[in-house]
Design a protein around this motif. Structure first.
Motif, PDB file in Angstrom:
ATOM      1  N   ALA A  26       0.824  -1.204   0.000  1.00  0.00           N
ATOM      2  CA  ALA A  26       0.000   0.000   0.000  1.00  0.00           C
ATOM      3  C   ALA A  26       0.859   1.255   0.000  1.00  0.00           C
ATOM      4  CB  ALA A  26      -0.926  -0.006   1.213  1.00  0.00           C
ATOM      5  N   VAL A  27       1.962   1.237   0.740  1.00  0.00           N
ATOM      6  CA  VAL A  27       2.835   2.411   0.805  1.00  0.00           C
ATOM      7  C   VAL A  27       3.421   2.704  -0.576  1.00  0.00           C
ATOM      8  CG1 VAL A  27       4.881   3.416   1.895  1.00  0.00           C
ATOM      9  CG2 VAL A  27       3.332   2.005   3.236  1.00  0.00           C
ATOM     10  N   ALA A  28       3.696   1.675  -1.357  1.00  0.00           N
ATOM     11  CA  ALA A  28       4.165   1.893  -2.730  1.00  0.00           C
ATOM     12  C   ALA A  28       3.166   2.765  -3.496  1.00  0.00           C
ATOM     13  CB  ALA A  28       4.363   0.553  -3.438  1.00  0.00           C
ATOM     14  N   GLY A  29       1.879   2.515  -3.261  1.00  0.00           N
ATOM     15  CA  GLY A  29       0.849   3.299  -3.934  1.00  0.00           C
ATOM     16  C   GLY A  29       0.730   4.716  -3.425  1.00  0.00           C
ATOM     17  N   HIS A  30       1.296   4.988  -2.248  1.00  0.00           N
ATOM     18  CA  HIS A  30       1.308   6.359  -1.744  1.00  0.00           C
ATOM     19  C   HIS A  30       2.479   7.162  -2.296  1.00  0.00           C
ATOM     20  CE1 HIS A  30      -1.163   4.977   1.989  1.00  0.00           C
ATOM     21  NE2 HIS A  30      -1.898   5.110   0.919  1.00  0.00           N
ATOM     22  N   HIS A  31       3.404   6.476  -2.950  1.00  0.00           N
ATOM     23  CA  HIS A  31       4.575   7.146  -3.531  1.00  0.00           C
ATOM     24  C   HIS A  31       4.527   7.205  -5.056  1.00  0.00           C
ATOM     25  CE1 HIS A  31       7.262   7.608   0.060  1.00  0.00           C
ATOM     26  NE2 HIS A  31       6.371   6.774   0.547  1.00  0.00           N
ATOM     27  N   GLY A  76       1.817   6.593  -8.679  1.00  0.00           N
ATOM     28  CA  GLY A  76       0.513   6.295  -9.245  1.00  0.00           C
ATOM     29  C   GLY A  76      -0.604   7.193  -8.755  1.00  0.00           C
ATOM     30  N   PRO A  77      -1.846   6.784  -9.016  1.00  0.00           N
ATOM     31  CA  PRO A  77      -3.001   7.667  -8.771  1.00  0.00           C
ATOM     32  C   PRO A  77      -3.320   7.886  -7.300  1.00  0.00           C
ATOM     33  CG  PRO A  77      -3.744   5.480  -9.451  1.00  0.00           C
ATOM     34  CD  PRO A  77      -2.251   5.494  -9.619  1.00  0.00           C
ATOM     35  N   TYR A  78      -2.732   7.095  -6.404  1.00  0.00           N
ATOM     36  CA  TYR A  78      -3.022   7.237  -4.977  1.00  0.00           C
ATOM     37  C   TYR A  78      -1.859   7.874  -4.218  1.00  0.00           C
ATOM     38  CZ  TYR A  78      -6.375   3.888  -6.718  1.00  0.00           C
ATOM     39  OH  TYR A  78      -7.334   3.277  -7.483  1.00  0.00           O
ATOM     40  N   MET A  93      -3.615  -3.763  -7.218  1.00  0.00           N
ATOM     41  CA  MET A  93      -3.611  -5.025  -7.968  1.00  0.00           C
ATOM     42  C   MET A  93      -4.208  -4.837  -9.352  1.00  0.00           C
ATOM     43  SD  MET A  93      -4.484  -8.322  -5.631  1.00  0.00           S
ATOM     44  CE  MET A  93      -5.897  -7.615  -4.831  1.00  0.00           C
ATOM     45  N   ALA A  94      -5.224  -3.978  -9.434  1.00  0.00           N
ATOM     46  CA  ALA A  94      -5.833  -3.689 -10.726  1.00  0.00           C
ATOM     47  C   ALA A  94      -4.973  -2.727 -11.533  1.00  0.00           C
ATOM     48  CB  ALA A  94      -7.232  -3.113 -10.515  1.00  0.00           C
ATOM     49  N   TYR A  95      -4.437  -1.715 -10.878  1.00  0.00           N
ATOM     50  CA  TYR A  95      -3.702  -0.654 -11.561  1.00  0.00           C
ATOM     51  C   TYR A  95      -2.449  -1.172 -12.271  1.00  0.00           C
ATOM     52  CZ  TYR A  95      -1.254   3.792 -12.247  1.00  0.00           C
ATOM     53  OH  TYR A  95      -0.587   4.863 -12.786  1.00  0.00           O
ATOM     54  N   ILE A  96      -1.778  -2.169 -11.693  1.00  0.00           N
ATOM     55  CA  ILE A  96      -0.509  -2.626 -12.267  1.00  0.00           C
ATOM     56  C   ILE A  96      -0.678  -3.239 -13.648  1.00  0.00           C
ATOM     57  CG2 ILE A  96       0.610  -2.917 -10.033  1.00  0.00           C
ATOM     58  CD1 ILE A  96       0.130  -5.927 -10.289  1.00  0.00           C
ATOM     59  N   ALA A  97      -1.914  -3.598 -14.011  1.00  0.00           N
ATOM     60  CA  ALA A  97      -2.135  -4.139 -15.361  1.00  0.00           C
ATOM     61  C   ALA A  97      -1.907  -3.081 -16.428  1.00  0.00           C
ATOM     62  CB  ALA A  97      -3.554  -4.696 -15.471  1.00  0.00           C
ATOM     63  N   LEU A  98      -1.879  -1.802 -16.035  1.00  0.00           N
ATOM     64  CA  LEU A  98      -1.598  -0.727 -16.990  1.00  0.00           C
ATOM     65  C   LEU A  98      -0.120  -0.650 -17.345  1.00  0.00           C
ATOM     66  CD1 LEU A  98      -3.797   2.061 -15.357  1.00  0.00           C
ATOM     67  CD2 LEU A  98      -4.265   0.897 -17.520  1.00  0.00           C
ATOM     68  N   GLY A  99       0.737  -1.271 -16.533  1.00  0.00           N
ATOM     69  CA  GLY A  99       2.179  -1.187 -16.745  1.00  0.00           C
ATOM     70  C   GLY A  99       2.796  -2.535 -17.053  1.00  0.00           C
ATOM     71  N   ALA A 100       4.115  -2.548 -17.038  1.00  0.00           N
ATOM     72  CA  ALA A 100       4.866  -3.784 -17.277  1.00  0.00           C
ATOM     73  C   ALA A 100       6.067  -3.801 -16.345  1.00  0.00           C
ATOM     74  CB  ALA A 100       5.325  -3.857 -18.734  1.00  0.00           C
ATOM     75  N   ALA A 101       6.388  -4.963 -15.839  1.00  0.00           N
ATOM     76  CA  ALA A 101       7.566  -5.096 -14.976  1.00  0.00           C
ATOM     77  C   ALA A 101       8.830  -4.918 -15.812  1.00  0.00           C
ATOM     78  CB  ALA A 101       7.571  -6.459 -14.305  1.00  0.00           C
ATOM     79  N   ASN A 114       2.359  13.357   1.913  1.00  0.00           N
ATOM     80  CA  ASN A 114       2.965  12.834   3.131  1.00  0.00           C
ATOM     81  C   ASN A 114       2.246  11.543   3.493  1.00  0.00           C
ATOM     82  OD1 ASN A 114       4.849  15.053   3.916  1.00  0.00           O
ATOM     83  ND2 ASN A 114       2.939  16.234   3.922  1.00  0.00           N
ATOM     84  N   SER A 115       2.900  10.422   3.265  1.00  0.00           N
ATOM     85  CA  SER A 115       2.275   9.127   3.499  1.00  0.00           C
ATOM     86  C   SER A 115       2.406   8.736   4.961  1.00  0.00           C
ATOM     87  CB  SER A 115       2.937   8.055   2.618  1.00  0.00           C
ATOM     88  OG  SER A 115       2.376   6.788   2.873  1.00  0.00           O
TER      89      SER A 115
END
Length: 563
Positions: free
Chosen positions: A180-185, A187-189, A206-214, A193-194
């Motif tokens: 979750a903290v990754a998402g505070h740094h 993307g859209p979330y 989990m849904a958002y990562i489908a927009l990208g690629a590792a 200050n996390s």
């Protein structure tokens, strides 16, 4: 023997187990359109839940409270009949490795004017016991490994058999909330200050990562900084590992890890960064389990139970199942704290009788309430065959049947169902639920046809694994196909007693398609609808079906969703 298990903190719940059978588990968020993750702040609610089921406190032989924050013991500030009281319980993690099921004995539980004694067990052990006792392994008396990974702890691997449980090891030094903290740094979330423990963002990522690629270069950055901040022998990493009982300090260190990541990854897209972090953690999990199993061969078992909040990550669950490390992987429908009241009750059972299988059903939540339907709706009897025709006309339906399901996934008891044949349906459902457009909608599918449509398509009744939609079906059911071609599949037996199974059979007979879109029926940010009236008041779809009655909207209503 009646045992009442209680989870007071977030995802508050009350569970009743009688002679080894789960009678009910009532989660606070599923009562009266309460907010998600709602704790039990007033003990009078426990009395009310018992009364709703024809019981008084005198009918309960033992009360058990799930443990919480604290190295030695936990403390709860609650109200009873309007007066504040303090209760004490077991800590988050077991203090006695040789006897993890040793209870914390206490008194002061004030219910209906009585002061009662109670037991409490460590929170993490409640996860272990709830997962194992509801598993197919417990039914056959087989041992199992159990992976528990919660937001504020490192992943912990246990060995469990009918005689008890013991910790094997912590797999690696990263708290589950890092996702979750990754998402505070990124993307859209992202937050300036996390701080704090955001319980809702991990599932969205989990849904958002489908927009990208590792990207391997990004994965390498995360691994290098992981060694520096968490796992290596730097002073930073050593001091981090020495502060495992200070949750806020652990969270601050994880924020520091991502601060360092941001400075190294400024030129990368957020989508790729988050997809790469997901893959990094997934690999770390599989690598550490592989290494542990190689050095711990004396345990023999190749069964795995998964519990803790991270058990809701369907992609990690699928990676574990596909790794070849295990013969069978079990994830209960309540791996997060929604199952902690059940775990507390099962711990009490295990003290005297060992870890025996629990007789349970996923549809053991609240009953549908009787309430007055608001103006602007007409009512008529409606068969499942007639309802299937409405769905086939591309109209979504709120579907309420029997008792609510346990855990955070709608599984046909409190669902919005819709045809999956239009790509616009996913967008429509996301819009009426105030969800981001990249969020997927899950399919609910008749089990005997799932392998025809999905790979692997194995039975997954609780929507906790990833499946790939077969190419020949992607254009036929576009509303349930995620951006990466996967689907969070729920299967249900054609012979199941639940009404949603019968509806799927009727819809299949009409259209040839054995599945529907399935998403939760609730106000935004709230638990499942407790009755048809709430669904009608929500008013975002024109049809509400509730145990044989169809409510049809006859006039427009201006409804403001609860934020």
């Amino acid at each position: 023997m009646r045992i009442c298990g209680i989870k007071l903190t977030h995802d508050g719940a009350v569970a009743l187990v009688e002679d080894g059978k789960l009678i009910f588990c009532i989660e606070e968020e599923k009562r009266n359109n309460n907010p998600r993750y709602k704790p039990i702040e007033h003990l009078d609610g426990i009395v009310q839940i018992l009364n709703d089921h024809g019981l008084s406190i005198g009918d309960v032989d033992q009360f058990v409270i799930d443990g919480w924050d604290g190295e030695v013991e936990s403390e709860f500030q609650v109200f009873s009949e309007g007066a504040p009281i303090t209760l004490r319980g077991a800590p988050y993690v077991e203090r006695w490795p040789e006897n993890p099921l040793k209870p914390h004995e206490s008194s002061g539980l004030a219910l209906s004017g009585s002061i009662l004694s109670y037991k409490s067990f460590p929170h993490v052990i409640g996860h272990v016991v709830s997962a194992y006792c509801t598993s197919p392994f417990a039914k056959t008396g087989e041992p199992s490994l159990c992976l528990v990974w919660d937001g504020c702890i490192f992943p912990r691997l246990y060995y469990v058999d009918p005689k008890g449980t013991r910790l094997i090891k912590c797999l690696f030094p990263m708290i589950g909330h890092a996702y979750a903290v990754a998402g505070h740094h990124f993307g859209p979330y992202k937050k300036a200050n996390s701080t704090g423990w955001d319980l809702g963002v991990a599932g969205k990522l989990m849904a958002y990562i489908a927009l990208g690629a590792a990207r391997e270069n990004i994965v390498s950055v995360f691994r290098e900084l992981y060694d520096e901040h968490f796992a290596g022998e730097t002073s930073l990493a050593v001091s981090y590992r020495e502060n495992t009982h200070n949750a806020d300090e652990l969270l601050a260190r994880v924020n520091g890890y991502f601060d360092a990541s941001e400075s190294r990854l400024q030129c990368e897209s957020s989508e790729d960064v988050l997809a790469s972090f997901h893959v990094f953690v997934e690999r770390l999990l599989v690598e550490e389990l592989t290494s542990t199993l190689q050095t711990q061969s004396q345990f023999g078992s190749r069964n795995l139970c998964v519990a803790g909040g991270c058990g809701l990550n369907i992609k990690w669950n699928s990676a574990l199942r596909a790794s070849g490390l295990f013969d069978s992987v079990w994830v209960p429908p309540f791996p997060n704290d929604s199952g902690s009241a059940i775990g507390a009750a099962c711990c009490a059972l295990a003290v005297d009788g060992g870890l025996s299988p629990l007789d349970w059903s996923v549809y053991s939540g609240p009953k549908l309430k009787n309430s007055e339907i608001p103006p602007g709706w007409k009512t008529a009897r409606c068969s499942l065959a007639e309802l299937a025709r409405i769905l086939a006309s591309n109209e979504p339906v709120v579907f309420l049947a029997g008792r609510a399901e346990l855990g955070p996934r709608a599984l046909g008891g409190r669902s919005i169902l819709a045809a999956a044949t239009s790509s616009q349906m996913k967008d429509h459902l996301n819009a009426v639920k105030y969800r981001e457009d990249f969020r997927p909608v899950a399919p609910i599918c008749l089990e005997d046809r799932a392998q025809e449509i999905f790979a692997p398509g194995t039975p997954d009744p609780f929507m906790l694994f990833d499946h790939t939609t077969r190419h020949e079906w992607r254009e036929r059911i576009p509303a349930v196909v995620h951006l990466d071609g996967t689907a969070r599949l729920q299967t249900i037996s054609r012979n199941a007693e639940h009404e949603v199974s019968k509806l799927l059979a009727e819809y299949e007979s009409l259209t040839g398609i054995p599945l529907l879109c399935n998403t939760s029926a609730n106000y935004h940010g709230r638990g499942f609808f407790p009755d048809a009236a709430a669904a009608c008041e929500w008013g975002q779809v024109s049809y509400v079906w509730c145990d044989g009655l169809l409510f049809t909207k006859t006039s427009g209503t201006d409804v403001s969703l609860v934020a």
